[in-house]
Design a protein around this motif. Structure first.
Motif, mmCIF file in Angstrom:
data_model
loop_
_atom_site.group_PDB
_atom_site.id
_atom_site.type_symbol
_atom_site.label_atom_id
_atom_site.label_comp_id
_atom_site.label_asym_id
_atom_site.label_seq_id
_atom_site.Cartn_x
_atom_site.Cartn_y
_atom_site.Cartn_z
ATOM 1 N N HIS A 26 0.804 -1.224 0.000
ATOM 2 C CA HIS A 26 0.000 0.000 0.000
ATOM 3 C C HIS A 26 0.840 1.278 0.000
ATOM 4 O O HIS A 26 0.276 2.373 -0.070
ATOM 5 C CB HIS A 26 -0.984 -0.020 1.166
ATOM 6 C CG HIS A 26 -1.944 -1.163 1.069
ATOM 7 N ND1 HIS A 26 -2.988 -1.183 0.172
ATOM 8 C CD2 HIS A 26 -1.973 -2.351 1.715
ATOM 9 C CE1 HIS A 26 -3.639 -2.324 0.284
ATOM 10 N NE2 HIS A 26 -3.041 -3.050 1.204
ATOM 11 N N HIS A 41 0.041 7.897 4.626
ATOM 12 C CA HIS A 41 0.047 8.046 3.176
ATOM 13 C C HIS A 41 0.435 9.498 2.912
ATOM 14 O O HIS A 41 0.371 10.331 3.820
ATOM 15 C CB HIS A 41 -1.365 7.742 2.648
ATOM 16 C CG HIS A 41 -1.504 7.795 1.181
ATOM 17 N ND1 HIS A 41 -2.036 8.887 0.539
ATOM 18 C CD2 HIS A 41 -1.199 6.901 0.223
ATOM 19 C CE1 HIS A 41 -2.048 8.666 -0.747
ATOM 20 N NE2 HIS A 41 -1.548 7.459 -0.976
ATOM 21 N N SER A 91 -6.746 -9.184 1.642
ATOM 22 C CA SER A 91 -7.905 -8.540 1.024
ATOM 23 C C SER A 91 -8.671 -7.684 2.045
ATOM 24 O O SER A 91 -9.170 -6.616 1.701
ATOM 25 C CB SER A 91 -8.832 -9.560 0.365
ATOM 26 O OG SER A 91 -9.366 -10.450 1.316
ATOM 27 N N ALA A 94 -6.599 -4.551 2.576
ATOM 28 C CA ALA A 94 -6.750 -3.684 1.397
ATOM 29 C C ALA A 94 -8.088 -2.955 1.413
ATOM 30 O O ALA A 94 -8.160 -1.756 1.118
ATOM 31 C CB ALA A 94 -6.599 -4.494 0.120
ATOM 32 N N TYR A 95 -9.151 -3.661 1.751
ATOM 33 C CA TYR A 95 -10.493 -3.065 1.789
ATOM 34 C C TYR A 95 -10.521 -1.824 2.679
ATOM 35 O O TYR A 95 -11.033 -0.775 2.301
ATOM 36 C CB TYR A 95 -11.501 -4.115 2.264
ATOM 37 C CG TYR A 95 -12.893 -3.583 2.492
ATOM 38 C CD1 TYR A 95 -13.724 -3.280 1.414
ATOM 39 C CD2 TYR A 95 -13.379 -3.382 3.774
ATOM 40 C CE1 TYR A 95 -15.009 -2.792 1.617
ATOM 41 C CE2 TYR A 95 -14.660 -2.896 3.989
ATOM 42 C CZ TYR A 95 -15.468 -2.602 2.914
ATOM 43 O OH TYR A 95 -16.740 -2.111 3.120
ATOM 44 N N GLU A 98 -7.557 1.065 1.655
ATOM 45 C CA GLU A 98 -7.927 1.852 0.481
ATOM 46 C C GLU A 98 -9.021 2.870 0.811
ATOM 47 O O GLU A 98 -8.989 3.999 0.329
ATOM 48 C CB GLU A 98 -8.330 0.927 -0.663
ATOM 49 C CG GLU A 98 -7.151 0.187 -1.246
ATOM 50 C CD GLU A 98 -7.507 -0.943 -2.183
ATOM 51 O OE1 GLU A 98 -8.691 -1.065 -2.581
ATOM 52 O OE2 GLU A 98 -6.597 -1.730 -2.517
ATOM 53 N N GLN A 99 -9.973 2.487 1.646
ATOM 54 C CA GLN A 99 -10.989 3.434 2.072
ATOM 55 C C GLN A 99 -10.365 4.565 2.875
ATOM 56 O O GLN A 99 -10.724 5.742 2.703
ATOM 57 C CB GLN A 99 -12.034 2.744 2.946
ATOM 58 C CG GLN A 99 -13.081 2.004 2.182
ATOM 59 C CD GLN A 99 -14.206 1.632 3.118
ATOM 60 O OE1 GLN A 99 -15.001 2.488 3.502
ATOM 61 N NE2 GLN A 99 -14.260 0.369 3.484
ATOM 62 N N ILE A 101 -7.320 5.736 2.784
ATOM 63 C CA ILE A 101 -6.577 6.630 1.892
ATOM 64 C C ILE A 101 -7.550 7.545 1.162
ATOM 65 O O ILE A 101 -7.332 8.763 1.052
ATOM 66 C CB ILE A 101 -5.707 5.811 0.911
ATOM 67 C CG1 ILE A 101 -4.549 5.131 1.657
ATOM 68 C CG2 ILE A 101 -5.170 6.717 -0.210
ATOM 69 C CD1 ILE A 101 -3.766 4.126 0.839
ATOM 70 N N GLY A 102 -8.648 6.991 0.687
ATOM 71 C CA GLY A 102 -9.665 7.788 -0.001
ATOM 72 C C GLY A 102 -10.270 8.867 0.884
ATOM 73 O O GLY A 102 -10.523 9.987 0.437
#
Length: 106
Positions: A26, A41, A91, A94-95, A98-99, A101-102
């Motif tokens: 990531h 991040h 997984s 990652a789920y 990624e949220q 970071i968004g």
């Protein structure tokens, strides 16, 4: 420092494996603080991680704003939610990552 405690705990292997996911997969930066290890991040801090009796806990700093379709986050604070893990699940990590970071605009 908490990092030294984590890498010498009974769950050191799990900590190292999830740490590798955060850094290498990531692209998060690891920040070792006295009481916790934080992962950031370029858009800001994402989570912290530490070993616990059951494995590792990820503390997502904006977890209350996340969509939790997997139903794994715990806590009821205004901002943070915790993801407890007893084994590596790329997984799932990652789920949530990624949220996160968004949510930071990344």
């Amino acid at each position: 420092m908490q990092f030294e405690t984590d890498i010498s705990s009974p769950h050191a292997e799990l900590f190292q494996a999830t740490r590798t996911l955060l850094i290498e997969v990531h692209g998060l930066e690891e920040i070792k603080k006295p009481r916790i290890t934080t992962y950031a991040h370029k858009s800001g801090n994402i989570c912290h991680m530490r070993t616990m009796p059951h494995g590792v806990d990820f503390g997502f700093l904006k977890g209350a704003k996340m969509e939790d379709k997997l139903g794994l986050l715990i806590g009821n604070g205004k901002a943070m939610r915790v993801l407890p893990m007893g084994e590596v699940d790329a997984s799932t990590v990652a789920y949530y990552v990624e949220q996160a970071i968004g949510l930071n605009g990344g």
